[in-house]
Design a protein around this motif. Sequence first.
Motif, mmCIF file in Angstrom:
data_model
loop_
_atom_site.group_PDB
_atom_site.id
_atom_site.type_symbol
_atom_site.label_atom_id
_atom_site.label_comp_id
_atom_site.label_asym_id
_atom_site.label_seq_id
_atom_site.Cartn_x
_atom_site.Cartn_y
_atom_site.Cartn_z
ATOM 1 N N TYR A 164 -20.996 -2.949 -25.120
ATOM 2 C CA TYR A 164 -22.253 -3.527 -25.049
ATOM 3 C C TYR A 164 -23.249 -2.372 -24.711
ATOM 4 O O TYR A 164 -24.242 -2.398 -25.627
ATOM 5 C CB TYR A 164 -22.634 -4.807 -23.624
ATOM 6 N N LYS A 165 -23.025 -1.431 -24.039
ATOM 7 C CA LYS A 165 -23.636 -0.421 -23.718
ATOM 8 C C LYS A 165 -23.607 0.566 -25.023
ATOM 9 O O LYS A 165 -24.887 1.330 -25.467
ATOM 10 C CB LYS A 165 -23.160 0.523 -22.591
ATOM 11 N N THR A 166 -22.637 0.809 -25.744
ATOM 12 C CA THR A 166 -22.554 1.531 -26.903
ATOM 13 C C THR A 166 -23.291 0.884 -28.048
ATOM 14 O O THR A 166 -24.038 1.544 -28.590
ATOM 15 C CB THR A 166 -21.093 1.449 -27.545
ATOM 16 N N PHE A 167 -23.300 -0.388 -28.034
ATOM 17 C CA PHE A 167 -24.236 -1.125 -29.203
ATOM 18 C C PHE A 167 -25.438 -1.172 -28.877
ATOM 19 O O PHE A 167 -26.441 -0.817 -29.777
ATOM 20 C CB PHE A 167 -23.636 -2.520 -29.232
ATOM 21 N N PHE A 168 -26.017 -1.414 -27.903
ATOM 22 C CA PHE A 168 -27.403 -1.795 -27.404
ATOM 23 C C PHE A 168 -28.075 -0.937 -26.612
ATOM 24 O O PHE A 168 -29.317 -0.586 -26.133
ATOM 25 C CB PHE A 168 -27.692 -3.203 -26.971
ATOM 26 N N GLY A 169 -27.354 0.083 -26.039
ATOM 27 C CA GLY A 169 -28.172 1.423 -25.117
ATOM 28 C C GLY A 169 -28.382 0.650 -23.874
ATOM 29 O O GLY A 169 -29.171 1.482 -23.332
ATOM 30 N N GLU A 170 -27.989 -0.384 -23.509
ATOM 31 C CA GLU A 170 -28.328 -1.064 -22.203
ATOM 32 C C GLU A 170 -27.075 -1.805 -21.517
ATOM 33 O O GLU A 170 -26.313 -2.278 -22.320
ATOM 34 C CB GLU A 170 -29.523 -1.712 -22.114
ATOM 35 N N SER A 171 -26.777 -1.714 -20.311
ATOM 36 C CA SER A 171 -25.891 -2.460 -19.814
ATOM 37 C C SER A 171 -26.051 -3.993 -20.040
ATOM 38 O O SER A 171 -27.275 -4.526 -19.956
ATOM 39 C CB SER A 171 -25.529 -2.145 -18.310
ATOM 40 N N LEU A 172 -24.861 -4.702 -19.901
ATOM 41 C CA LEU A 172 -25.095 -6.318 -19.936
ATOM 42 C C LEU A 172 -25.826 -6.713 -18.935
ATOM 43 O O LEU A 172 -26.832 -7.557 -19.052
ATOM 44 C CB LEU A 172 -23.612 -6.874 -20.106
ATOM 45 N N ILE A 173 -25.617 -6.498 -17.552
ATOM 46 C CA ILE A 173 -26.356 -6.799 -16.762
ATOM 47 C C ILE A 173 -27.821 -6.644 -16.579
ATOM 48 O O ILE A 173 -28.771 -7.583 -16.136
ATOM 49 C CB ILE A 173 -25.811 -6.221 -15.227
ATOM 50 N N LYS A 174 -28.113 -5.278 -16.995
ATOM 51 C CA LYS A 174 -29.588 -5.252 -17.222
ATOM 52 C C LYS A 174 -30.282 -5.929 -18.380
ATOM 53 O O LYS A 174 -31.308 -6.130 -18.100
ATOM 54 C CB LYS A 174 -29.764 -3.504 -17.255
ATOM 55 N N ASP A 175 -29.584 -6.124 -19.478
ATOM 56 C CA ASP A 175 -30.015 -6.910 -20.352
ATOM 57 C C ASP A 175 -30.365 -8.415 -20.047
ATOM 58 O O ASP A 175 -31.326 -9.247 -20.391
ATOM 59 C CB ASP A 175 -29.163 -6.908 -21.788
ATOM 60 N N ILE A 176 -29.580 -9.065 -19.205
ATOM 61 C CA ILE A 176 -29.457 -10.191 -18.673
ATOM 62 C C ILE A 176 -30.983 -10.200 -17.811
ATOM 63 O O ILE A 176 -31.856 -11.192 -17.918
ATOM 64 C CB ILE A 176 -28.555 -10.626 -17.989
ATOM 65 N N THR A 177 -31.067 -9.240 -16.986
ATOM 66 C CA THR A 177 -32.239 -9.150 -16.199
ATOM 67 C C THR A 177 -33.443 -9.395 -17.008
ATOM 68 O O THR A 177 -34.510 -9.602 -16.723
ATOM 69 C CB THR A 177 -32.125 -8.261 -15.069
ATOM 70 N N ALA A 178 -33.476 -8.294 -18.035
ATOM 71 C CA ALA A 178 -34.595 -7.900 -18.899
ATOM 72 C C ALA A 178 -35.032 -9.356 -19.466
ATOM 73 O O ALA A 178 -36.287 -9.472 -19.617
ATOM 74 C CB ALA A 178 -34.330 -6.796 -19.857
ATOM 75 N N SER A 179 -34.200 -10.100 -19.990
ATOM 76 C CA SER A 179 -34.400 -11.489 -20.601
ATOM 77 C C SER A 179 -35.242 -12.194 -19.867
ATOM 78 O O SER A 179 -36.069 -12.950 -20.223
ATOM 79 C CB SER A 179 -33.323 -11.917 -21.319
ATOM 80 N N ARG A 180 -34.586 -12.181 -18.459
ATOM 81 C CA ARG A 180 -35.341 -12.993 -17.525
ATOM 82 C C ARG A 180 -36.482 -12.689 -17.212
ATOM 83 O O ARG A 180 -37.654 -13.575 -16.885
ATOM 84 C CB ARG A 180 -34.468 -13.252 -16.293
ATOM 85 N N MET A 181 -36.788 -11.419 -17.109
ATOM 86 C CA MET A 181 -38.092 -10.865 -16.555
ATOM 87 C C MET A 181 -38.942 -11.184 -17.753
ATOM 88 O O MET A 181 -40.370 -11.385 -17.706
ATOM 89 C CB MET A 181 -38.029 -9.280 -16.495
ATOM 90 N N GLN A 182 -38.386 -10.869 -19.030
ATOM 91 C CA GLN A 182 -39.351 -11.217 -20.278
ATOM 92 C C GLN A 182 -40.251 -12.836 -20.130
ATOM 93 O O GLN A 182 -41.185 -12.827 -20.368
ATOM 94 C CB GLN A 182 -38.633 -10.939 -21.621
ATOM 95 N N GLN A 183 -38.889 -13.602 -19.807
ATOM 96 C CA GLN A 183 -39.389 -15.075 -19.802
ATOM 97 C C GLN A 183 -40.431 -15.332 -18.673
ATOM 98 O O GLN A 183 -41.270 -15.952 -18.791
ATOM 99 C CB GLN A 183 -37.922 -15.688 -19.845
ATOM 100 N N ALA A 184 -40.159 -14.534 -17.426
ATOM 101 C CA ALA A 184 -40.819 -14.791 -16.372
ATOM 102 C C ALA A 184 -42.539 -14.472 -16.729
ATOM 103 O O ALA A 184 -43.276 -15.056 -16.173
ATOM 104 C CB ALA A 184 -40.460 -14.205 -15.180
ATOM 105 N N LYS A 185 -42.580 -13.176 -17.211
ATOM 106 C CA LYS A 185 -44.135 -12.897 -17.533
ATOM 107 C C LYS A 185 -44.817 -13.847 -18.671
ATOM 108 O O LYS A 185 -45.929 -13.952 -18.349
ATOM 109 C CB LYS A 185 -43.814 -11.219 -18.308
ATOM 110 N N TYR A 186 -43.825 -14.128 -19.536
ATOM 111 C CA TYR A 186 -44.458 -15.161 -20.474
ATOM 112 C C TYR A 186 -44.874 -16.530 -19.685
ATOM 113 O O TYR A 186 -45.952 -16.935 -19.838
ATOM 114 C CB TYR A 186 -43.301 -15.550 -21.550
ATOM 115 N N LEU A 187 -44.148 -17.083 -18.914
ATOM 116 C CA LEU A 187 -44.580 -18.153 -18.161
ATOM 117 C C LEU A 187 -45.497 -18.079 -17.001
ATOM 118 O O LEU A 187 -46.458 -18.841 -17.000
ATOM 119 C CB LEU A 187 -43.233 -18.863 -17.616
ATOM 120 N N LEU A 188 -45.599 -17.147 -16.213
ATOM 121 C CA LEU A 188 -46.577 -16.485 -15.589
ATOM 122 C C LEU A 188 -47.936 -16.453 -16.403
ATOM 123 O O LEU A 188 -48.789 -16.825 -15.555
ATOM 124 C CB LEU A 188 -46.241 -15.285 -14.524
#
Length: 279
Positions: free
Chosen positions: A193-217
């Motif tokens: 996952y880190k090789t393919f996307f340059g970010e860890s899986l855990i950080k990407d999960i968090t980033a997706s949730r923060m993106q959604q949170a900003k949109y809703l807020l």
Amino acid sequence: MKIVNVGSAYRHPPEFMINRPYGSGDYLLVVLRSRAFFHLEGKKREAMPGQAVLFRKDTPQLYGGLGEDFINDWIHFEADEALLQKIAELGLPFDELFPVRDLTLVTSLIKNIFSERYSQNPRREESLGLYFLLLLTKLSEGMELPFSGKESLYYRELAEIRSEIYLSPEQNWNVDEIARRINLSRSYLQHLYKTFFGESLIKDITASRMQQAKYLLSGSDMTVADVARRCGYMNDVHFMRQFKAQTGQTPTQYRLQNHIAKSEVEIARKDNPFRGTKR
């Protein structure tokens, strides 16, 4: 260029084989959805799902199933000098196997080409040309992968999972469950996952949730607790702590800075200089 014929998700029995000693008389793209064999430059090669071959019009074609149903997508086409130049610019090779970076997208494009080919749309030929150029562009991306061999075969699965994570951040994404889903160890999954996307899986999960949170807020009047739940957090206190750690602001502070209140929308509507004008 001209699309001569196209097939999407064609399935044949394991013994199926194409044998054209003098080529097909036109250019041919074959995209594999199953294991297969190809004779290329006098050598028999085993091919895997997610690989493709682009044949010149006079190249001998000998390929078929390899112990299982043979499933593929294909396009026969005519190519002028401009299209051949574009293929060269994209770095797509002729008469050899190459990887397909996103098989789901590529096969979807071929399905669209199939539908357009047999439609009566007034701009069918123009649409086919645009679809085909996009298809070639997406195929060329597979040539630019920073990885190869066994690792490249997992890219498609992980890219689909990443899309799911960003589309559904509220799900209870778990590294161990994802690893079991694609039959990988936890450590190898995280390495890929880190090789393919340059970010860890855990950080990407968090980033997706923060993106959604900003949109809703910024765009809704949902409570912070409701926003937390819509972003996969059952504990709104944990959500608020993580949001501040990621953004430097509490959810409330972010909302005050970025939210467009209903009253502001009403004011903007009333002040609209075009309101009530005829068009």
